[in-house]
Design an enzyme around this catalytic site. Structure first.
Site, PDB file in Angstrom:
ATOM      1  CE  LYS A 193      20.827 -33.231 -44.847  1.00  0.00           C
ATOM      2  NZ  LYS A 193      21.098 -33.396 -46.156  1.00  0.00           N
ATOM      3  CD  GLU A 268      11.182 -45.973 -43.001  1.00  0.00           C
ATOM      4  OE1 GLU A 268      11.688 -46.764 -42.927  1.00  0.00           O
ATOM      5  OE2 GLU A 268      11.045 -45.108 -44.065  1.00  0.00           O
ATOM      6  CB  CYS A 302      13.390 -48.477 -46.473  1.00  0.00           C
ATOM      7  SG  CYS A 302      11.818 -47.663 -46.556  1.00  0.00           S
ATOM      8  CD  GLU A 402      18.589 -50.329 -46.808  1.00  0.00           C
ATOM      9  OE1 GLU A 402      19.253 -49.562 -46.195  1.00  0.00           O
ATOM     10  OE2 GLU A 402      17.057 -50.426 -46.646  1.00  0.00           O
TER      11      GLU A 402
HETATM   12  P1  NDP Z   1      22.104 -41.268 -45.417  1.00  0.00           P
HETATM   13  O1  NDP Z   1      21.615 -42.138 -44.011  1.00  0.00           O
HETATM   14  O2  NDP Z   1      23.616 -40.897 -45.339  1.00  0.00           O
HETATM   15  O3  NDP Z   1      21.371 -39.877 -45.755  1.00  0.00           O
HETATM   16  C1  NDP Z   1      20.089 -39.549 -45.489  1.00  0.00           C
HETATM   17  C2  NDP Z   1      19.982 -38.024 -45.131  1.00  0.00           C
HETATM   18  O4  NDP Z   1      20.606 -38.075 -43.932  1.00  0.00           O
HETATM   19  C3  NDP Z   1      20.617 -37.389 -46.143  1.00  0.00           C
HETATM   20  O5  NDP Z   1      19.839 -36.031 -46.103  1.00  0.00           O
HETATM   21  C4  NDP Z   1      21.998 -37.142 -45.442  1.00  0.00           C
HETATM   22  O6  NDP Z   1      22.585 -35.749 -45.946  1.00  0.00           O
HETATM   23  C5  NDP Z   1      21.639 -37.157 -44.107  1.00  0.00           C
HETATM   24  N1  NDP Z   1      22.895 -37.196 -43.095  1.00  0.00           N
HETATM   25  C6  NDP Z   1      24.099 -37.940 -43.614  1.00  0.00           C
HETATM   26  N2  NDP Z   1      24.740 -37.959 -42.373  1.00  0.00           N
HETATM   27  C7  NDP Z   1      24.196 -37.064 -41.499  1.00  0.00           C
HETATM   28  C8  NDP Z   1      24.517 -37.042 -40.168  1.00  0.00           C
HETATM   29  N3  NDP Z   1      25.544 -37.293 -39.431  1.00  0.00           N
HETATM   30  N4  NDP Z   1      23.432 -36.293 -39.429  1.00  0.00           N
HETATM   31  C9  NDP Z   1      22.319 -35.745 -39.861  1.00  0.00           C
HETATM   32  N5  NDP Z   1      21.914 -36.088 -41.108  1.00  0.00           N
HETATM   33  C10 NDP Z   1      22.816 -36.840 -42.053  1.00  0.00           C
HETATM   34  O7  NDP Z   1      22.000 -42.133 -46.737  1.00  0.00           O
HETATM   35  P2  NDP Z   1      23.073 -42.366 -47.936  1.00  0.00           P
HETATM   36  O8  NDP Z   1      22.617 -41.285 -48.778  1.00  0.00           O
HETATM   37  O9  NDP Z   1      24.408 -42.226 -47.630  1.00  0.00           O
HETATM   38  O10 NDP Z   1      22.567 -43.967 -48.430  1.00  0.00           O
HETATM   39  C11 NDP Z   1      23.393 -44.957 -47.970  1.00  0.00           C
HETATM   40  C12 NDP Z   1      22.535 -46.239 -47.636  1.00  0.00           C
HETATM   41  O11 NDP Z   1      21.715 -45.781 -46.691  1.00  0.00           O
HETATM   42  C13 NDP Z   1      22.037 -46.877 -48.876  1.00  0.00           C
HETATM   43  O12 NDP Z   1      22.733 -47.441 -49.541  1.00  0.00           O
HETATM   44  C14 NDP Z   1      20.741 -47.167 -48.185  1.00  0.00           C
HETATM   45  O13 NDP Z   1      21.173 -48.758 -47.598  1.00  0.00           O
HETATM   46  C15 NDP Z   1      20.230 -46.637 -47.070  1.00  0.00           C
HETATM   47  N6  NDP Z   1      19.402 -45.721 -47.198  1.00  0.00           N
HETATM   48  C16 NDP Z   1      18.254 -46.162 -46.640  1.00  0.00           C
HETATM   49  C17 NDP Z   1      16.956 -45.047 -46.914  1.00  0.00           C
HETATM   50  C18 NDP Z   1      15.663 -45.540 -46.253  1.00  0.00           C
HETATM   51  O14 NDP Z   1      14.734 -45.182 -47.078  1.00  0.00           O
HETATM   52  N7  NDP Z   1      15.559 -46.259 -45.123  1.00  0.00           N
HETATM   53  C19 NDP Z   1      17.028 -43.969 -47.641  1.00  0.00           C
HETATM   54  C20 NDP Z   1      18.452 -43.736 -48.295  1.00  0.00           C
HETATM   55  C21 NDP Z   1      19.662 -44.418 -47.832  1.00  0.00           C
HETATM   56  P3  NDP Z   1      23.579 -35.711 -47.480  1.00  0.00           P
HETATM   57  O15 NDP Z   1      23.109 -36.990 -48.146  1.00  0.00           O
HETATM   58  O16 NDP Z   1      22.541 -34.642 -48.025  1.00  0.00           O
HETATM   59  O17 NDP Z   1      24.713 -35.506 -47.147  1.00  0.00           O
END
Ligand code: NDP
Length: 512
Positions: A193, A268, A302, A402
């Site tokens: 996904k 991660e 990240c 972050e």
């Molecule tokens: P999320 O952690 O919400 O999203 C990452 C993925 O997880 C997306 O595909 C999202 O789906 C999915 N997801 C969201 N909620 C759930 C759940 N309960 N169970 C399973 N999958 C889920 O990141 P955000 O986009 O909301 O970003 C928010 C913050 O996260 C950023 O500001 C940053 O600080 C951090 N982040 C860190 C990353 C990294 O590389 N470590 C990458 C991205 C974000 P969908 O978004 O399609 O609903």
């Protein structure tokens, strides 16, 4: 002097006339959503619609997991010789390189990242598929031939099973390529996904997998929101493992949900990664790496080097050089090959970044540069200025959280021990960097910094061969390298007796 190096909208950079249609890839076929739902994605830099995405739900997840389960349990993917799995992965690598421009352009249109960076990431992804193919052929366990002449021990490595792969929006194609080819090399099957903000390049990857001859059900792609799609992929008892990249908050919720069925979990997550500058460092290189570390991918990374920890004796000089170089970084239209920093992923995220800066200023921090929305001539999307904030205390949110934007938080230190204390005073532990010409300082730092990766006199160099991951709230498990393959393997012990040498436990001989 203009305050920043702004790249305005270029001519010839029009959005595509045809919107990309992203659908689910389930059991080898392309499907619209059972409920008929779709969502449109606009380019975060240009504003126009670039893709129309099927929004899935429980029905799609259910069908995808059933297909992955069958491909694993019945159709024989885990039992194929590594050579045959490797051949498919190598074909995918070749097709990624062939289609680099098409994939990179879509990556830029959905994520807002600069086109030159997107091209490099697609090439890097091809390298990961190729590297994983080599692991498919060299995967092996251990033998124990020293347990005594009547015993032989074997340690077999077996694929975990069906893996749910959940990816974020910041490096959509690269991150799925840090997980999927390693899972496939191990013999696992997968349900993937992508983020609903950037799903189209993962769909393109599905097209390449089909062209490369991946058997139906081995890889399934379900598009949709974290809830219900991601949550169903995490909760379903037929799934054996979840690998996730994203926020620490969602990572924790995935670990909690997965614990109900005791799935393996690999996470991660975020980071608040420090670069520590000692007075004997090569400052020219360090300053460039600080600027690269914080603005790369607009700080939506990240591994962002978002915490600068600089010795007080050189703090003023380093800060003024960082500010001067920040003004020269080309920010603007991501479709222009000169651009180094593009758009922010969404207006909500832009506001979150801005909120951190406003709060810090309200608490007495000094704004050395930026701190505002960027207006890029000719573009409707959201951009944020390169921003440097100093005069912080280590307990302020901007120094700990972050921010995930182009915002550098600056702290000072006087001694090595104080620098290490600042580095380790964090919930996160993804990566850390040290700049010094003294090898003893670098080695001491590398041992004492609590982080999954330490860079000495460099920043963010990554290789398919080297494991990547975090400690503490930055995650669990490792990606890339041999360790990245091991995540998708279970260990089975086979203990064998040679000859009829076993001594009976129950003595059946009559008593004399
Ligand atoms: P999320 O952690 O919400 O999203 C990452 C993925 O997880 C997306 O595909 C999202 O789906 C999915 N997801 C969201 N909620 C759930 C759940 N309960 N169970 C399973 N999958 C889920 O990141 P955000 O986009 O909301 O970003 C928010 C913050 O996260 C950023 O500001 C940053 O600080 C951090 N982040 C860190 C990353 C990294 O590389 N470590 C990458 C991205 C974000 P969908 O978004 O399609 O609903």
């Amino acid at each position: 002097m203009t305050e920043f190096n702004v790249i305005a909208a270029g001519s010839g950079n029009e959005l595509p006339k045809r919107i990309f249609r992203a659908r689910h890839f389930i059991d080898g076929t392309w499907r619209s959503s059972a409920a008929g739902k779709t969502v449109e994605r606009c380019s975060p830099a240009h504003g126009g619609v670039v893709s129309r995405i099927a929004l899935g739900g429980k029905a799609e997840v259910d069908a995808a997991i059933a297909a992955a389960r069958r491909a694993f349990d019945k159709d024989g993917w885990p039992h194929l010789p590594g050579r045959e799995r490797a051949a498919i992965l190598l074909r995918v690598a070749q097709f990624i390189e062939r289609d680099r421009d098409r994939i990179a352009r879509m990556e830029t249109l959905e994520s807002g990242k600069p086109i030159s960076q997107a091209e490099a990431e697609i090439e890097g992804a091809a390298d990961l598929w190729r590297y994983a193919a080599s692991l498919a052929r060299t995967l092996h366990g251990d033998s124990h031939n020293s347990l005594g002449s009547d015993m032989l021990g074997l340690v077999l490595k077996e694929p975990v099973g069906v893996v749910s792969i959940i990816t974020p929006w910041n490096f959509p194609f690269l991150i799925v390529s840090q997980k999927l080819p390693f899972a496939l090399a191990a013999g696992c099957t997968a349900v993937v996904k992508p983020s609903e903000l950037t799903p189209s390049t993962t769909v393109m990857l599905g097209e390449l997998l089909a062209e490369a001859g991946i058997p139906p059900g081995v890889v399934n792609i379900v598009l949709g929101l974290g809830h219900p799609v991601g949550t169903a992929m995490t909760a379903d008892a037929r799934v054996n493992m979840v690998t996730f990249t994203g926020s620490t908050a969602v990572g924790k919720s995935i670990a909690a949900t997965a614990s109900a069925t005791l799935k393996k979990v690999s996470l991660e997550l975020g980071g608040k990664n420090p670069q520590v500058i000692f007075p004997d460092a090569d400052l020219e290189s360090a300053v460039d790496a600080i600027v690269f570390g914080v603005y790369f991918n607009a700080g939506e990374c990240c591994n962002s080097g978002s915490r600068l920890i600089v010795h007080e004796g050189i703090a003023e000089e380093v800060l003024s050089r960082v500010v001067a170089l920040s003004r020269k970084v080309p920010f603007g239209d991501p479709l222009d090959p000169e651009t180094r920093v593009g758009a922010i992923i969404s207006s909500a995220h832009h506001d979150k970044i801005d909120g951190y800066v406003r709060q810090a200023v309200g608490q007495g921090a000094r704004l050395e540069l930026g701190g505002q929305t960027f207006c890029v001539p000719g573009l409707d999307g959201q951009f944020y200025q390169p921003t440097v904030v100093s005069g912080l205390s280590a307990d302020m949110a901007i120094a700990r959280d972050e921010v995930f934007g182009p915002v550098l938080s600056v702290l000072n230190f006087r001694s090595f021990d104080e620098a290490i204390a600042l580095v380790n005073d964090a919930e996160y532990g993804l990566s850390a960097g040290v700049w010094s010409d003294n090898v003893h300082t670098c080695l001491d730092f590398a041992r004492k910094a609590r982080a999954g990766t330490v860079w000495t006199n460099t920043w963010m160099d990554g290789f398919a061969e080297l494991p990547f991951g975090g400690v503490r709230e930055s995650g669990l498990g490792r990606e890339l390298g041999r360790y990245g393959l091991e995540e998708f393997l279970e260990v089975k012990t086979v203990t064998m007796r040679v000859g009829h040498t076993r001594k009976p436990w129950v003595n059946v001989a009559p008593r004399t």
